[in-house]
Design a protein around this motif. Structure first.
Motif, PDB file in Angstrom:
ATOM      1  N   ALA A  22       0.823  -1.214   0.000  1.00 49.07           N
ATOM      2  CA  ALA A  22       0.000   0.000   0.000  1.00 49.07           C
ATOM      3  C   ALA A  22       0.858   1.266   0.000  1.00 49.07           C
ATOM      4  N   SER A  23       2.027   1.187   0.625  1.00 50.10           N
ATOM      5  CA  SER A  23       2.892   2.376   0.685  1.00 50.10           C
ATOM      6  C   SER A  23       3.856   2.462  -0.494  1.00 50.10           C
ATOM      7  N   GLY A  24       3.807   1.463  -1.385  1.00 51.58           N
ATOM      8  CA  GLY A  24       4.687   1.461  -2.545  1.00 51.58           C
ATOM      9  C   GLY A  24       6.150   1.266  -2.178  1.00 51.58           C
ATOM     10  N   THR A  25       6.389   0.557  -1.101  1.00 47.05           N
ATOM     11  CA  THR A  25       7.749   0.365  -0.598  1.00 47.05           C
ATOM     12  C   THR A  25       8.291  -0.991  -0.999  1.00 47.05           C
ATOM     13  N   GLU A  26       9.520  -0.968  -1.498  1.00 43.54           N
ATOM     14  CA  GLU A  26      10.182  -2.221  -1.817  1.00 43.54           C
ATOM     15  C   GLU A  26      10.938  -2.700  -0.588  1.00 43.54           C
ATOM     16  N   GLY A  27      10.578  -3.866  -0.127  1.00 40.46           N
ATOM     17  CA  GLY A  27      11.232  -4.471   1.026  1.00 40.46           C
ATOM     18  C   GLY A  27      11.321  -5.964   0.805  1.00 40.46           C
ATOM     19  N   ARG A  28      12.034  -6.620   1.684  1.00 38.45           N
ATOM     20  CA  ARG A  28      12.169  -8.073   1.602  1.00 38.45           C
ATOM     21  C   ARG A  28      11.621  -8.702   2.860  1.00 38.45           C
ATOM     22  N   LEU A  29      10.761  -9.689   2.675  1.00 43.26           N
ATOM     23  CA  LEU A  29      10.282 -10.495   3.784  1.00 43.26           C
ATOM     24  C   LEU A  29      10.899 -11.875   3.638  1.00 43.26           C
ATOM     25  N   GLU A  30      11.486 -12.353   4.713  1.00 46.08           N
ATOM     26  CA  GLU A  30      12.155 -13.643   4.685  1.00 46.08           C
ATOM     27  C   GLU A  30      11.774 -14.452   5.907  1.00 46.08           C
ATOM     28  N   GLU A  31      11.630 -15.739   5.705  1.00 46.91           N
ATOM     29  CA  GLU A  31      11.495 -16.665   6.820  1.00 46.91           C
ATOM     30  C   GLU A  31      12.785 -17.464   6.876  1.00 46.91           C
ATOM     31  N   LEU A  32      13.430 -17.456   8.025  1.00 44.91           N
ATOM     32  CA  LEU A  32      14.652 -18.232   8.191  1.00 44.91           C
ATOM     33  C   LEU A  32      14.314 -19.605   8.734  1.00 44.91           C
ATOM     34  N   LEU A  33      14.971 -20.607   8.209  1.00 42.73           N
ATOM     35  CA  LEU A  33      14.796 -21.951   8.715  1.00 42.73           C
ATOM     36  C   LEU A  33      15.453 -22.067  10.090  1.00 42.73           C
ATOM     37  N   PRO A  34      14.998 -23.013  10.920  1.00 46.63           N
ATOM     38  CA  PRO A  34      15.659 -23.195  12.213  1.00 46.63           C
ATOM     39  C   PRO A  34      17.155 -23.436  12.003  1.00 46.63           C
ATOM     40  N   ASP A  35      17.964 -22.878  12.876  1.00 49.04           N
ATOM     41  CA  ASP A  35      19.421 -22.994  12.840  1.00 49.04           C
ATOM     42  C   ASP A  35      20.065 -22.252  11.677  1.00 49.04           C
ATOM     43  N   ALA A  36      19.313 -21.459  10.930  1.00 45.35           N
ATOM     44  CA  ALA A  36      19.892 -20.676   9.842  1.00 45.35           C
ATOM     45  C   ALA A  36      20.550 -19.425  10.421  1.00 45.35           C
ATOM     46  N   GLU A  37      21.513 -18.885   9.691  1.00 43.33           N
ATOM     47  CA  GLU A  37      22.161 -17.649  10.110  1.00 43.33           C
ATOM     48  C   GLU A  37      21.206 -16.479   9.913  1.00 43.33           C
ATOM     49  N   SER A  38      21.508 -15.391  10.593  1.00 44.55           N
ATOM     50  CA  SER A  38      20.713 -14.171  10.442  1.00 44.55           C
ATOM     51  C   SER A  38      20.789 -13.690   9.001  1.00 44.55           C
ATOM     52  N   PRO A  39      19.840 -12.876   8.572  1.00 46.12           N
ATOM     53  CA  PRO A  39      19.881 -12.346   7.199  1.00 46.12           C
ATOM     54  C   PRO A  39      21.131 -11.490   6.996  1.00 46.12           C
ATOM     55  N   PRO A  40      21.566 -11.345   5.741  1.00 44.48           N
ATOM     56  CA  PRO A  40      22.760 -10.535   5.482  1.00 44.48           C
ATOM     57  C   PRO A  40      22.474  -9.053   5.707  1.00 44.48           C
ATOM     58  N   GLY A  41      23.344  -8.396   6.410  1.00 43.90           N
ATOM     59  CA  GLY A  41      23.144  -6.982   6.685  1.00 43.90           C
ATOM     60  C   GLY A  41      23.000  -6.739   8.170  1.00 43.90           C
ATOM     61  N   LEU A  42      22.637  -5.532   8.517  1.00 52.42           N
ATOM     62  CA  LEU A  42      22.549  -5.108   9.903  1.00 52.42           C
ATOM     63  C   LEU A  42      21.187  -5.475  10.493  1.00 52.42           C
ATOM     64  N   GLU A  43      21.206  -6.278  11.541  1.00 58.21           N
ATOM     65  CA  GLU A  43      19.966  -6.636  12.231  1.00 58.21           C
ATOM     66  C   GLU A  43      19.718  -5.635  13.349  1.00 58.21           C
ATOM     67  N   LEU A  44      18.507  -5.098  13.387  1.00 54.46           N
ATOM     68  CA  LEU A  44      18.115  -4.135  14.413  1.00 54.46           C
ATOM     69  C   LEU A  44      17.178  -4.773  15.419  1.00 54.46           C
ATOM     70  N   ARG A  45      17.253  -4.284  16.648  1.00 55.00           N
ATOM     71  CA  ARG A  45      16.285  -4.646  17.683  1.00 55.00           C
ATOM     72  C   ARG A  45      15.368  -3.456  17.888  1.00 55.00           C
ATOM     73  N   ALA A  46      14.093  -3.724  18.028  1.00 51.92           N
ATOM     74  CA  ALA A  46      13.111  -2.685  18.336  1.00 51.92           C
ATOM     75  C   ALA A  46      12.808  -2.783  19.826  1.00 51.92           C
ATOM     76  N   LEU A  47      13.192  -1.760  20.576  1.00 46.29           N
ATOM     77  CA  LEU A  47      13.022  -1.757  22.025  1.00 46.29           C
ATOM     78  C   LEU A  47      11.945  -0.746  22.406  1.00 46.29           C
ATOM     79  N   PRO A  48      10.759  -1.235  22.814  1.00 41.29           N
ATOM     80  CA  PRO A  48       9.650  -0.332  23.126  1.00 41.29           C
ATOM     81  C   PRO A  48       9.675   0.108  24.595  1.00 41.29           C
TER      82      PRO A  48
END
Length: 141
Positions: A22-48
Motif C-alpha cells: 500500500a505504501s509502494g515500498t520495496e522491502g524483503r520479507l524472509e522466513e529463516l529456517l531453524p538454525d539458519a544464520e541471520s539475514p545478510p546486513g545489519l539486524e536491528l532490535r526494536a526496544l519499546p
C-alpha cells in the motif's frame, strides 16, 4: 516479496506485506529456517518503552546496547518504563528513534512476529515508513 511456503504469510507478516504494498515500498520479507544464520546486513532490535504516557521505540543494532538515558533525552522524558503493550512494525502511534549508525548500512533487518520472520529495508525506507528520528542511542564502550 515472496509467498510463504507457496501459500500466504502468517497473518502478522501478511499485514506488513500489505502495508508495504500500500505504501509502494520495496522491502524483503524472509522466513529463516531453524538454525539458519541471520539475514545478510545489519539486524536491528526494536526496544519499546513508555515515556510520559506515550510509546517510544528505539531501533538499535542487535549486537550493541541501548543507552536508556540517551533515548530518554532524545524523547524528552526523564525516564523510560517498559510498556504493557508494545507496538510492532510500523510502530503506529509511537515516537521512533533510529540509531545513527544504522544509516551506514545498505539494508537493515527487523525480526517480526512470529519469530524467524524478518523484514529487510533500506534505512531511508525505514525512516520514512516509521517517521523515525535519528539519534545517538548506543551505550559508549
Amino acid at each position: 516479496m515472496r509467498a510463504y511456503r507457496g501459500l500466504v504469510w502468517p497473518d502478522q507478516v501478511e499485514r506488513i506485506a500489505a502495508f508495504l504494498r500500500a505504501s509502494g515500498t520495496e522491502g524483503r520479507l524472509e522466513e529463516l529456517l531453524p538454525d539458519a544464520e541471520s539475514p545478510p546486513g545489519l539486524e536491528l532490535r526494536a526496544l519499546p518503552f513508555e515515556c510520559n504516557g506515550r510509546n517510544v521505540v528505539g531501533l538499535v543494532p542487535s549486537v550493541r546496547t541501548l543507552d536508556h538515558r540517551k533515548l530518554a533525552a532524545a524523547a524528552g522524558c526523564e525516564s523510560l518504563r517498559t510498556p504493557s503493550d508494545s507496538p510492532g512494525f510500523p510502530f503506529q502511534g509511537a515516537v521512533v528513534f533510529l540509531d545513527r549508525s544504522a544509516l551506514r548500512a545498505s539494508t537493515v533487518w527487523l525480526e517480526l512476529e512470529p519469530p524467524r520472520h524478518f523484514l529487510g529495508l533500506a534505512p531511508s525506507q525505514l525512516l520514512r515508513l516509521t517517521r523515525s528520528k535519528t539519534a545517538d542511542l548506543l551505550l559508549d564502550n
